[in-house]
Scaffold this motif. Structure first.
Motif, PDB file in Angstrom:
ATOM      1  N   LYS A 208     -27.727-123.968 -15.485  1.00 38.63           N
ATOM      2  CA  LYS A 208     -28.237-125.284 -15.439  1.00 38.63           C
ATOM      3  C   LYS A 208     -28.234-125.651 -13.832  1.00 38.63           C
ATOM      4  O   LYS A 208     -29.187-126.490 -13.407  1.00 38.63           O
ATOM      5  CB  LYS A 208     -26.752-126.239 -15.765  1.00 38.63           C
ATOM      6  CG  LYS A 208     -26.711-126.205 -17.225  1.00 38.63           C
ATOM      7  CD  LYS A 208     -27.722-127.347 -17.908  1.00 38.63           C
ATOM      8  CE  LYS A 208     -27.366-127.712 -19.267  1.00 38.63           C
ATOM      9  NZ  LYS A 208     -28.228-128.813 -19.994  1.00 38.63           N
ATOM     10  N   ILE A 209     -27.360-125.129 -13.072  1.00 44.53           N
ATOM     11  CA  ILE A 209     -27.468-125.398 -11.338  1.00 44.53           C
ATOM     12  C   ILE A 209     -28.881-124.620 -11.169  1.00 44.53           C
ATOM     13  O   ILE A 209     -29.731-125.560 -10.237  1.00 44.53           O
ATOM     14  CB  ILE A 209     -26.371-124.781 -10.706  1.00 44.53           C
ATOM     15  CG1 ILE A 209     -25.053-125.614 -11.155  1.00 44.53           C
ATOM     16  CG2 ILE A 209     -26.574-124.630  -9.127  1.00 44.53           C
ATOM     17  CD1 ILE A 209     -24.006-124.640 -10.574  1.00 44.53           C
ATOM     18  N   GLY A 210     -29.226-123.570 -11.399  1.00 48.07           N
ATOM     19  CA  GLY A 210     -30.436-122.992 -10.764  1.00 48.07           C
ATOM     20  C   GLY A 210     -31.507-123.442 -11.399  1.00 48.07           C
ATOM     21  O   GLY A 210     -32.741-123.516 -11.006  1.00 48.07           O
ATOM     22  N   ASN A 211     -31.798-124.184 -12.668  1.00 42.10           N
ATOM     23  CA  ASN A 211     -32.567-124.882 -13.269  1.00 42.10           C
ATOM     24  C   ASN A 211     -32.656-126.591 -12.740  1.00 42.10           C
ATOM     25  O   ASN A 211     -33.588-127.408 -13.417  1.00 42.10           O
ATOM     26  CB  ASN A 211     -32.461-125.042 -14.932  1.00 42.10           C
ATOM     27  CG  ASN A 211     -33.643-125.515 -15.512  1.00 42.10           C
ATOM     28  OD1 ASN A 211     -33.631-126.262 -16.373  1.00 42.10           O
ATOM     29  ND2 ASN A 211     -34.945-124.823 -15.037  1.00 42.10           N
ATOM     30  N   ASN A 212     -31.957-126.605 -11.946  1.00 42.69           N
ATOM     31  CA  ASN A 212     -31.920-128.176 -11.007  1.00 42.69           C
ATOM     32  C   ASN A 212     -31.422-129.139 -12.048  1.00 42.69           C
ATOM     33  O   ASN A 212     -31.962-130.325 -11.709  1.00 42.69           O
ATOM     34  CB  ASN A 212     -33.298-128.512 -10.531  1.00 42.69           C
ATOM     35  CG  ASN A 212     -33.644-127.523  -9.351  1.00 42.69           C
ATOM     36  OD1 ASN A 212     -32.672-127.329  -8.186  1.00 42.69           O
ATOM     37  ND2 ASN A 212     -34.840-126.808  -9.386  1.00 42.69           N
ATOM     38  N   ARG A 213     -30.663-128.855 -12.905  1.00 48.21           N
ATOM     39  CA  ARG A 213     -30.006-129.967 -14.004  1.00 48.21           C
ATOM     40  C   ARG A 213     -28.657-130.226 -13.435  1.00 48.21           C
ATOM     41  O   ARG A 213     -28.237-131.142 -14.215  1.00 48.21           O
ATOM     42  CB  ARG A 213     -30.244-129.476 -15.344  1.00 48.21           C
ATOM     43  CG  ARG A 213     -31.888-129.274 -15.613  1.00 48.21           C
ATOM     44  CD  ARG A 213     -32.034-128.526 -16.999  1.00 48.21           C
ATOM     45  NE  ARG A 213     -31.668-129.419 -18.081  1.00 48.21           N
ATOM     46  CZ  ARG A 213     -31.402-129.026 -19.475  1.00 48.21           C
ATOM     47  NH1 ARG A 213     -32.135-127.820 -19.618  1.00 48.21           N
ATOM     48  NH2 ARG A 213     -31.154-129.889 -20.434  1.00 48.21           N
ATOM     49  N   MET A 214     -28.046-129.464 -12.537  1.00 49.05           N
ATOM     50  CA  MET A 214     -26.728-129.801 -12.092  1.00 49.05           C
ATOM     51  C   MET A 214     -26.674-129.342 -10.777  1.00 49.05           C
ATOM     52  O   MET A 214     -27.686-128.744 -10.148  1.00 49.05           O
ATOM     53  CB  MET A 214     -25.725-128.854 -12.791  1.00 49.05           C
ATOM     54  CG  MET A 214     -25.328-129.332 -14.297  1.00 49.05           C
ATOM     55  SD  MET A 214     -24.084-128.181 -14.926  1.00 49.05           S
ATOM     56  CE  MET A 214     -23.775-129.059 -16.532  1.00 49.05           C
ATOM     57  N   PRO A 215     -25.965-130.253  -9.841  1.00 51.55           N
ATOM     58  CA  PRO A 215     -26.021-129.792  -8.475  1.00 51.55           C
ATOM     59  C   PRO A 215     -25.058-128.493  -8.109  1.00 51.55           C
ATOM     60  O   PRO A 215     -24.327-128.253  -8.813  1.00 51.55           O
ATOM     61  CB  PRO A 215     -25.493-131.163  -7.885  1.00 51.55           C
ATOM     62  CG  PRO A 215     -24.291-131.458  -9.039  1.00 51.55           C
ATOM     63  CD  PRO A 215     -25.047-131.289 -10.141  1.00 51.55           C
ATOM     64  N   VAL A 216     -25.333-127.927  -7.098  1.00 51.14           N
ATOM     65  CA  VAL A 216     -24.846-126.787  -6.614  1.00 51.14           C
ATOM     66  C   VAL A 216     -23.249-127.202  -6.558  1.00 51.14           C
ATOM     67  O   VAL A 216     -22.460-125.914  -6.823  1.00 51.14           O
ATOM     68  CB  VAL A 216     -25.231-126.240  -4.907  1.00 51.14           C
ATOM     69  CG1 VAL A 216     -24.535-125.149  -4.713  1.00 51.14           C
ATOM     70  CG2 VAL A 216     -26.634-126.009  -5.065  1.00 51.14           C
ATOM     71  N   SER A 217     -22.886-128.288  -6.174  1.00 52.69           N
ATOM     72  CA  SER A 217     -21.298-128.560  -6.252  1.00 52.69           C
ATOM     73  C   SER A 217     -20.630-128.493  -7.477  1.00 52.69           C
ATOM     74  O   SER A 217     -19.497-128.974  -7.733  1.00 52.69           O
ATOM     75  CB  SER A 217     -21.180-129.939  -5.540  1.00 52.69           C
ATOM     76  OG  SER A 217     -21.795-131.097  -6.231  1.00 52.69           O
ATOM     77  N   GLN A 218     -21.505-128.569  -8.740  1.00 55.10           N
ATOM     78  CA  GLN A 218     -20.762-128.616 -10.194  1.00 55.10           C
ATOM     79  C   GLN A 218     -19.747-127.521 -10.472  1.00 55.10           C
ATOM     80  O   GLN A 218     -18.761-128.072 -11.000  1.00 55.10           O
ATOM     81  CB  GLN A 218     -21.904-128.461 -11.173  1.00 55.10           C
ATOM     82  CG  GLN A 218     -21.525-128.985 -12.389  1.00 55.10           C
ATOM     83  CD  GLN A 218     -21.378-130.428 -12.572  1.00 55.10           C
ATOM     84  OE1 GLN A 218     -21.748-131.122 -11.594  1.00 55.10           O
ATOM     85  NE2 GLN A 218     -20.808-131.011 -13.568  1.00 55.10           N
ATOM     86  N   ILE A 219     -19.802-126.469 -10.028  1.00 56.35           N
ATOM     87  CA  ILE A 219     -18.709-125.420 -10.151  1.00 56.35           C
ATOM     88  C   ILE A 219     -17.402-125.989  -9.670  1.00 56.35           C
ATOM     89  O   ILE A 219     -16.368-125.901 -10.056  1.00 56.35           O
ATOM     90  CB  ILE A 219     -18.963-124.174  -9.505  1.00 56.35           C
ATOM     91  CG1 ILE A 219     -20.209-123.375 -10.026  1.00 56.35           C
ATOM     92  CG2 ILE A 219     -17.744-123.350  -9.566  1.00 56.35           C
ATOM     93  CD1 ILE A 219     -20.175-122.969 -11.471  1.00 56.35           C
ATOM     94  N   LYS A 220     -17.521-126.474  -8.418  1.00 54.00           N
ATOM     95  CA  LYS A 220     -16.406-127.120  -7.765  1.00 54.00           C
ATOM     96  C   LYS A 220     -15.856-128.460  -8.646  1.00 54.00           C
ATOM     97  O   LYS A 220     -14.679-128.414  -8.548  1.00 54.00           O
ATOM     98  CB  LYS A 220     -16.593-127.514  -6.300  1.00 54.00           C
ATOM     99  CG  LYS A 220     -16.569-126.548  -5.163  1.00 54.00           C
ATOM    100  CD  LYS A 220     -16.782-127.244  -3.790  1.00 54.00           C
ATOM    101  CE  LYS A 220     -16.908-126.019  -2.796  1.00 54.00           C
ATOM    102  NZ  LYS A 220     -17.242-126.758  -1.263  1.00 54.00           N
ATOM    103  N   THR A 221     -16.830-129.215  -8.927  1.00 57.93           N
ATOM    104  CA  THR A 221     -16.432-130.504  -9.847  1.00 57.93           C
ATOM    105  C   THR A 221     -15.582-129.826 -11.169  1.00 57.93           C
ATOM    106  O   THR A 221     -14.687-130.580 -11.479  1.00 57.93           O
ATOM    107  CB  THR A 221     -17.754-131.092 -10.217  1.00 57.93           C
ATOM    108  OG1 THR A 221     -18.307-131.586  -8.905  1.00 57.93           O
ATOM    109  CG2 THR A 221     -17.330-132.235 -11.073  1.00 57.93           C
ATOM    110  N   VAL A 222     -16.029-128.688 -11.778  1.00 59.80           N
ATOM    111  CA  VAL A 222     -15.553-128.536 -12.975  1.00 59.80           C
ATOM    112  C   VAL A 222     -13.966-127.732 -12.869  1.00 59.80           C
ATOM    113  O   VAL A 222     -13.230-128.229 -13.541  1.00 59.80           O
ATOM    114  CB  VAL A 222     -16.238-127.306 -13.766  1.00 59.80           C
ATOM    115  CG1 VAL A 222     -15.632-126.929 -14.956  1.00 59.80           C
ATOM    116  CG2 VAL A 222     -17.682-128.061 -14.181  1.00 59.80           C
TER     117      VAL A 222
END
Length: 255
Positions: A208-222
């Motif tokens: 999802k991050i690579g497809n620009n549907r989530m920000p790079v920071s999403q891992i940290k958020t989860v």
């Protein structure tokens, strides 16, 4: 009784998973049937280092089992290998101490996950890589995957309904690479242990991050929120491989 440790590989396509299941084909079940034949009809219990789900493959699954006889190792490996089905291979067999346990001895597991990013997808890889025929930014995924390294509570990357209480695990390696010729993306994770569908959920989020549907920071958020709803979808199982298992005594040899 003599305890034996074996490294096995298998194509998970036609298995319901590693663990023995009633009326369903499993890796453990096939191994135990073969060992029973090799043990004059007496039942032999196989213990695995971990369970893989339906469709998941392995290069380096580790098992142990006990036999009453002291067997020649290569003859045992050859008999074990040739009498199991063609989608299982017995790579090696060795004798170990009676207190060795494939699952409970300290170890690191390495998983690989293959994604077919070709457009159109490669039909020959349909059982061995998850198709994702959309634009992907490899650099963004490479940046985001670093946030998985270290000791974290992986509740947000765990499948719902798991009975495991302690969801803290340590990942020592998390990398992504891309092969332009084959269009295969390889995610590699090494850690002290992984929760149910954790690797597949991490890969789903990274895609999802690579497809620009989530920000790079999403891992940290989860990781911070422990909210499964904020992670990506569960990637399908056919792209997942148990690559290697390294036990503590093997890792410290020569130190």
């Amino acid at each position: 009784m003599i305890r034996y440790k074996a490294i096995i590989s298998y194509d998970g396509t036609l298995f319901a998973g590693f663990q023995r299941q009633p009326s369903m084909r499993s890796v453990q079940g096939e191994l135990e049937k073969t060992l029973q034949r090799l043990n004059s009809g007496e039942q032999v219990q196989v213990h695995g280092a971990g369970r893989t789900d339906s469709g998941v493959h392995a290069y380096g699954q580790v098992i142990h089992f006990d036999l009453p006889q002291d067997r020649d190792l290569e003859k045992l490996r050859f008999a074990f290998d040739t009498q199991t089905p063609d989608d299982i291979d017995v790579v090696s067999v060795e004798k170990v101490s009676s207190d060795f346990h494939a699952r409970y001895n300290k170890h690191l597991k390495t998983y690989e996950f293959l994604v077919d990013n070709g457009r159109p997808k490669n039909p020959m890889m349909r059982h061995y890589a998850t198709p994702f025929p959309y634009e992907l930014d490899i650099e963004k995924m490479a940046e985001a995957i670093k946030d998985l390294v270290g000791e974290h509570d992986f509740t947000g990357f765990t499948a719902s309904g798991t009975s495991v209480v302690n969801k803290v695990r340590t990942i020592t390696r998390a990398e992504v690479s891309y092969d332009e010729k084959s269009h295969l993306i390889t995610f590699t994770f090494t850690g002290t242990g992984f929760l149910y569908k954790q690797v597949r959920n991490m890969v789903g989020t990274l895609l999802k991050i690579g497809n620009n549907r989530m920000p790079v920071s999403q891992i940290k958020t989860v990781l911070e929120t422990k909210d499964r709803q904020l992670a990506g979808p569960t990637a399908s199982g056919q792209g997942l491989y148990l690559r290697e298992i390294s036990y503590h005594d093997e890792m410290t040899k020569g130190d």
